[in-house]
Design a protein around this motif. Structure first.
Motif, PDB file in Angstrom:
ATOM      1  N   GLY A 289      -2.397   6.522 -10.188  1.00  0.00           N
ATOM      2  CA  GLY A 289      -2.159   6.604  -8.756  1.00  0.00           C
ATOM      3  C   GLY A 289      -3.382   7.032  -7.969  1.00  0.00           C
ATOM      4  O   GLY A 289      -3.333   7.120  -6.754  1.00  0.00           O
ATOM      5  N   ALA A 291      -6.811   7.045  -5.947  1.00  0.00           N
ATOM      6  CA  ALA A 291      -7.499   6.046  -5.128  1.00  0.00           C
ATOM      7  C   ALA A 291      -8.645   5.457  -5.949  1.00  0.00           C
ATOM      8  O   ALA A 291      -9.487   6.196  -6.460  1.00  0.00           O
ATOM      9  CB  ALA A 291      -8.035   6.698  -3.861  1.00  0.00           C
ATOM     10  N   PRO A 292      -8.684   4.132  -6.106  1.00  0.00           N
ATOM     11  CA  PRO A 292      -9.670   3.533  -7.013  1.00  0.00           C
ATOM     12  C   PRO A 292     -11.115   3.873  -6.684  1.00  0.00           C
ATOM     13  O   PRO A 292     -11.968   3.905  -7.568  1.00  0.00           O
ATOM     14  CB  PRO A 292      -9.407   2.036  -6.877  1.00  0.00           C
ATOM     15  N   VAL A 293     -11.390   4.124  -5.406  1.00  0.00           N
ATOM     16  CA  VAL A 293     -12.784   4.438  -5.064  1.00  0.00           C
ATOM     17  C   VAL A 293     -13.228   5.734  -5.737  1.00  0.00           C
ATOM     18  O   VAL A 293     -14.427   5.932  -5.988  1.00  0.00           O
ATOM     19  CB  VAL A 293     -12.939   4.513  -3.524  1.00  0.00           C
ATOM     20  N   LEU A 357     -14.471  -3.345  -7.652  1.00  0.00           N
ATOM     21  CA  LEU A 357     -15.224  -2.108  -7.414  1.00  0.00           C
ATOM     22  C   LEU A 357     -16.730  -2.391  -7.453  1.00  0.00           C
ATOM     23  O   LEU A 357     -17.497  -1.783  -6.705  1.00  0.00           O
ATOM     24  CB  LEU A 357     -14.824  -1.030  -8.424  1.00  0.00           C
ATOM     25  N   LEU A 360     -17.780  -3.442  -4.100  1.00  0.00           N
ATOM     26  CA  LEU A 360     -17.932  -2.324  -3.159  1.00  0.00           C
ATOM     27  C   LEU A 360     -19.223  -1.563  -3.421  1.00  0.00           C
ATOM     28  O   LEU A 360     -19.852  -1.042  -2.499  1.00  0.00           O
ATOM     29  CB  LEU A 360     -16.742  -1.361  -3.293  1.00  0.00           C
TER      30      LEU A 360
ATOM     31  N   GLN B 570      -0.747   5.610  -0.440  1.00  0.00           N
ATOM     32  CA  GLN B 570      -1.574   5.491  -1.654  1.00  0.00           C
ATOM     33  C   GLN B 570      -1.524   4.067  -2.205  1.00  0.00           C
ATOM     34  O   GLN B 570      -2.545   3.529  -2.647  1.00  0.00           O
ATOM     35  CB  GLN B 570      -1.099   6.484  -2.736  1.00  0.00           C
ATOM     36  N   ILE B 573      -3.737   1.965  -0.022  1.00  0.00           N
ATOM     37  CA  ILE B 573      -5.173   2.187  -0.258  1.00  0.00           C
ATOM     38  C   ILE B 573      -5.604   1.513  -1.558  1.00  0.00           C
ATOM     39  O   ILE B 573      -6.665   0.901  -1.642  1.00  0.00           O
ATOM     40  CB  ILE B 573      -5.474   3.699  -0.276  1.00  0.00           C
ATOM     41  N   ARG B 574      -4.761   1.612  -2.559  1.00  0.00           N
ATOM     42  CA  ARG B 574      -5.100   0.991  -3.840  1.00  0.00           C
ATOM     43  C   ARG B 574      -5.236  -0.527  -3.685  1.00  0.00           C
ATOM     44  O   ARG B 574      -6.205  -1.136  -4.155  1.00  0.00           O
ATOM     45  CB  ARG B 574      -4.029   1.329  -4.879  1.00  0.00           C
ATOM     46  N   THR B 577      -8.287  -1.465  -1.766  1.00  0.00           N
ATOM     47  CA  THR B 577      -9.495  -1.365  -2.585  1.00  0.00           C
ATOM     48  C   THR B 577      -9.627  -2.556  -3.522  1.00  0.00           C
ATOM     49  O   THR B 577     -10.725  -3.092  -3.700  1.00  0.00           O
ATOM     50  CB  THR B 577      -9.454  -0.080  -3.431  1.00  0.00           C
TER      51      THR B 577
END
Lengths: 416, 597
Positions: A289, A291-293, A357, A360, B570, B573-574, B577
């Protein structure tokens, strides 16, 4: 030690195509330097196999029962990987340092092929022993030099230390085809370097599965003391891939990324009923869960820390951004290697995360101000679908390793 | 006066969900997948139940009744009887089914619900599957009386029913029983065309626009349409009772050619050819794709004929021109549009599939068991979770992305979002409570400029990572919709268009000017947005009109291919991203793709 050994390579009845045969012979030469190899078509008629020290079969193609013989039998894969026959325990012939320390001594030796390439417990992280693609040392590195002797080297003898995961180690090629090995050859064969440099030694500290945190550990444990002139940190995929499966709190709050099988070890220590195999990779669970960043932030933070540490020990730092299959348009050969059946590749979702990613991260790489930036994700995007460099989703074939070595050689030429 | 609360629950097959009716009004409804993040999650919907109770602000002790959406023992009886009919071929399938029922506790559905909620067992009731569907359609509709038609794969024994809703009661008049199933027919072709059954049916609809119904008559010959509105389906080509790997067999392949390999490239012309198809493969891809598109068009056309047959007879038999439609087949928006063009007034509950059974079961018992007065019609689908500004700000702060806009001034916010979209950006949009049903209706949506010729391909390729042939829907302000789309009937808040459940032609003069929402056959699945039902989204459309001169946005669900629609900040946001979205617009905040390192 193996010079003059007589080896019979037993070829399948239909033979092998030239490239396949060449790679298998290269693997045998890497495993048994100086040996003499006879290629023998199966079934072996009028051939006295007893005259050979070793027999080598082509792992997936030998269907013919072998006549009685006394020789030890090996198998060589299309990649050139030489191993004893399945279920044969490895010993000091395959791994001379196998008994050097308790963490190698007590590790499994031959219950299955994963014992030849798997994670083992080690006090500082993990030990990864990948046997059969050329020599490795007691810590799993593809290093045969006496590292400590490099501490007292001549100033004109330059040391380049490469860190990263399996992409540095070179798990789809034999040792001599790995990019650090080829880089050393290129640098030492480059006449333009000769005025300032007598000799270059390139050390491969890559460790399969490694993330930047592991690279820093290995640097401090095995490398800092010799004050390398240049550190290449060639990575990216593992930190993102394992970032997807790491504990959100450890990663989010502390930037700790780790291989998911390490959680098995915690289970094994604390759960009496643990039934798994702690040496195997655990299941890759869907991204957490978090945030991937935050995965990128952890990766960048650690890599900048590594750069700071390496520089503190006098090294220049090359930020290598590893490419992978989705960095480039795939050639038909690459496509077939990645997905022989046409089905989606394993861990499709995780690699998709890596791709996004990376996108980014790409515009931000220069901002980290390394001494040199070599972004293979970008470089590979300039290749076409006629170029074949990938052996699988992440790892390179010999041509790809060569390409990487050439790019690093160009970057280093301006730094030494 | 104390409130009366009825909880409806569906789970065990696919699309587990819970819904709560309080004093005749649906106050909460959600699918479990939104919480578990597992697409079509069939598991026990504990989170969805908790959500419903939390919205109502009650504990389980304040429930009057708990209604499960089907009769589990009758359903198992059908499993046994079909297994006996198909023995010994059915043996393996039967063993697996029994094992699954035991493992999933499906023999003790009432006990599980009672245990979970801590309520007496006699407070938990079961409902016939198609009665749940029918109730979800009729009782949520604006019609006092209507023909009620349910169409799905299979419930207990029935696969379709015809009935009438009148005076707050539902009466069944006829039914079609397994193996004769229009839902399973469509699903068989969903599998044949390489898509996942119970998930990829709408992809068949999307694909159908690229083909011609050249096989329609051949497929229609498989049906016997009876005078009473029922039908029979020749089973020669299908394996509905004892499916091994696929619900179709070699006979279908013999008639139509090899099935499509899942994920195979699809392009009916060079312009739509995926980039990774080699020159040598292109002719083969074109040929196969045209055949598959023709099959999809034929299946769709045939299905529409069968649906029309049932609905026409239902309307005639009941003397009604208003029709309430439910069951998974009611999500076939092409068929719904056609029914409207036939002059029928239609109501389709937004979660017409099995998830909607939760609302239906509760509605059925509200009226039939508790004898309460007629429920309020459904004018909105915003029955999911809402998150506080604090929750949103906390998630944004942890996102790792730069916040580029934050204001409490709604006008300023909507103008900023509209400008971003008009500038060619594709944005994720999160506002208010999440929507109920499979369609994103402006609460958890991806929004883009419909006038951009490249927007469809960009969203399919770079944002949702899905098949290039998939169309996108327009959201349009209701009172202007008829300017752009050929609508057969005036729009009301209860029209199928409010829930994006009907496809209509884009007016010819607008097709080229709205390439982002005009499908290959010149149609669009229209969402009409009413100012009083969905005010903020309505005002966003107005703000977009101010910069782009059309009150229309591309509106597609805020999810990645194969994932549930996002629910929490959440989740948003995921997905933001892990997609090519340019901005995330969430409750008066705008996040850019610039990362903080």
């Amino acid at each position: 030690m193996s010079a003059g050994l007589r080896i019979a390579l037993l070829l399948p009845p239909g033979g092998l195509d030239a490239a396949d045969l060449r790679q298998r012979l290269a693997g045998i030469a890497c495993r048994f330097p100086g040996c003499l190899v006879d290629e023998i078509q199966l079934p072996p008629e009028d051939v006295n196999l007893a005259a050979y020290d070793h027999l080598v079969v082509c792992d997936d193609k030998c269907q013919t029962p072998l006549p009685d013989h006394h020789a030890r039998v090996y198998r060589v894969s299309a990649m050139g990987r030489v191993l004893p026959l399945a279920d044969t325990p490895i010993d000091d012939r395959e791994l001379p340092s196998i008994d050097r320390h308790p963490f190698s001594r007590s590790a499994p030796r031959g219950q299955g092929d994963l014992d030849y390439a798997s994670f083992h417990y080690f006090p500082y992280g993990y030990l990864y022993r990948l046997v059969g693609l050329g020599p490795i040392n007691e810590f799993g590195h593809r290093i045969t030099e006496d590292i400590r002797s490099l501490k007292q080297r001549d100033p004109r003898h330059k040391v380049i230390a490469c860190f990263g995961g399996s992409a540095v180690w070179g798990v789809c090629v034999i040792r001599d085809q790995s990019f650090p090995f080829q880089l050393q050859e290129i640098l030492n064969g480059n006449p333009e370097l000769s005025a300032a440099v007598d000799r270059c030694t390139v050390l491969n500290f890559g460790i399969p599965g490694g993330v930047v945190l592991n690279a820093m550990q290995h640097f401090l444990l095995f490398c800092a003391d010799i004050r390398p002139d240049i550190v290449i940190c060639h990575d990216g995929v593992n930190d993102i891939f394992y970032g997807c499966t790491s504990d959100p709190w450890l990663l989010g709050e502390h930037g700790i990324v780790y291989q998911q099988q390490l959680e098995y070890w915690a289970d094994m220590l604390h759960d009496k009923n643990f039934k798994g195999n702690a040496n195997l990779g655990g299941p890759v669970v869907p991204p957490s869960g978090l945030a991937p960043v935050r995965i990128l932030q952890a990766y960048a933070r650690r890599k900048v820390e590594f750069m700071t540490v390496a520089r503190a020990f006098g090294a220049k730092f090359i930020w290598g951004q590893q490419g992978f299959a989705w960095s480039k348009p795939l050639s038909p050969i690459e496509r077939a290697r990645i997905s022989p059946t046409g089905a989606p590749s394993a861990y499709e979702k995780e690699f998709h995360t890596v791709r996004l990613l990376y996108d980014l991260l790409r515009p931000r790489l220069e901002a980290f101000k390394p001494d040199a930036l070599v972004d293979f994700d970008t470089l590979f995007s300039g290749l076409s679908s006629f170029d074949t460099v990938m052996a699988d989703m992440v790892h390179l074939d010999p041509a790809g390793e060569r390409l990487v070595a050439e790019h690093y050689a160009r970057a280093i030429a301006g730094m030494l | 006066m104390q409130s009366v609360n009825v909880l409806g629950v569906s789970f065990g097959y696919h699309d587990a969900a819970a819904a709560l009716i309080r004093d005749g009004v649906v106050v909460a409804a959600a699918q479990q997948e939104r919480f578990s993040r597992r697409k079509n999650d069939p598991g026990f919907p504990a989170d969805a139940i908790a959500h419903c109770l939390a919205v109502a602000g009650i504990g389980a002790d304040q429930l009057s009744l708990v209604a499960y959406y089907e009769d589990s023992l009758v359903k198992f009886d059908r499993v046994v009887s079909t297994a006996i009919e198909g023995f010994p071929a059915s043996r393996r399938n039967f063993d697996e089914t029994v094992a699954r029922w035991v493992r999933d506790g499906r023999f003790q559905v009432r006990e599980r619900l009672a245990d979970h909620l801590g309520v007496p067992l006699d407070m938990v009731v079961e409902t016939n599957h198609h009665d749940s569907h029918g109730a979800s359609a009729y009782f949520c509709s604006p019609f006092d009386s209507a023909a009620v038609v349910t169409l799905d794969g299979v419930g207990e024994y029935e696969t379709a029913t015809i009935g009438v809703g009148r005076d707050g009661r539902l009466q069944r008049l006829g039914a079609v029983r397994l193996p004769h199933s229009i839902g399973l027919f469509y699903s068989a072709f969903t599998a044949y065309l390489g898509f996942t059954v119970n998930e990829g049916e709408y992809k068949v609809m999307g694909m159908s626009a690229f083909g011609s119904p050249v096989f329609k008559d051949r497929l229609l010959d498989m049906f016997t349409l009876n005078g009473d509105g029922t039908f029979e389906l020749d089973q020669t080509c299908f394996e509905f009772l004892t499916p091994e790997e696929f619900p179709f067999n070699q006979s279908l392949i013999d008639r139509l050619g090899p099935a499509r390999v899942p994920g195979a490239p699809f392009a009916v012309d060079e312009a739509h050819m995926p980039e990774d198809v080699s020159v040598e493969q292109r002719a083969g891809v074109l040929g196969d794709s045209r055949r598959f598109a023709d099959v999809a068009a034929s299946v769709q056309a045939c299905t529409e004929e069968v649906i029309l047959h049932i609905v026409r007879h239902a309307a005639a038999r009941t003397g009604q021109t208003s029709v309430c439609l439910a069951g998974g087949v009611a999500l076939n928006s092409l068929a719904n549009g056609r029914l409207q063009r036939e002059g029928l007034s239609l109501f389709v509950q937004p979660a017409a599939g099995d998830a909607g059974g939760a609302v239906g079961a509760a509605a059925y018992h509200w009226h039939h068991t508790l004898g309460k007065g007629r429920m309020a019609p459904l004018k909105s689908s915003a029955f999911g979770r809402q998150f506080s500004r604090g929750d949103v700000d906390k998630a944004l702060a942890n996102s790792g992305f730069e916040l580029v806009f934050a204001s409490d001034d709604e006008g300023e916010y909507l103008a900023a979002v509209a400008k971003l979209i008009a500038d060619g950006n594709v944005v994720g949009w999160v506002h208010g409570r999440s929507e109920w049903g499979p369609r994103a209706l402006g609460y958890r949506s991806i929004l883009a400029d419909p006038t951009s010729p490249s927007i469809q391909r960009r969203i399919n390729d770079k944002i949702k990572f899905r098949e290039p042939f998939r169309p996108f829907a327009p959201a349009v302000i209701a009172e202007r919709a008829a300017e752009f789309f050929e609508l057969p009937q005036p729009l009301t808040p209860c029209s199928p268009e409010s829930f994006m459940l009907a496809v209509h032609p884009v007016k010819s003069q607008w097709r080229e000017r709205l390439p982002g929402v005009t499908h290959a056959d010149g149609t669009a699945r229209v969402q009409a947005v009413h100012a009083d039902c969905h005010p903020v989204f309505y005002r966003l459309l107005r703000a977009f009109e101010a910069v782009r001169q059309v009150p229309i946005l591309v509106n597609t669900s805020f999810n990645l291919n194969g994932e549930p629609i996002v629910d929490s900040p959440q989740d948003a946001i995921r997905t933001f991203t892990l997609s090519g979205l340019d901005y995330l617009c969430m409750e008066n905040r705008i996040l850019s793709k610039a990362i903080i390192l």
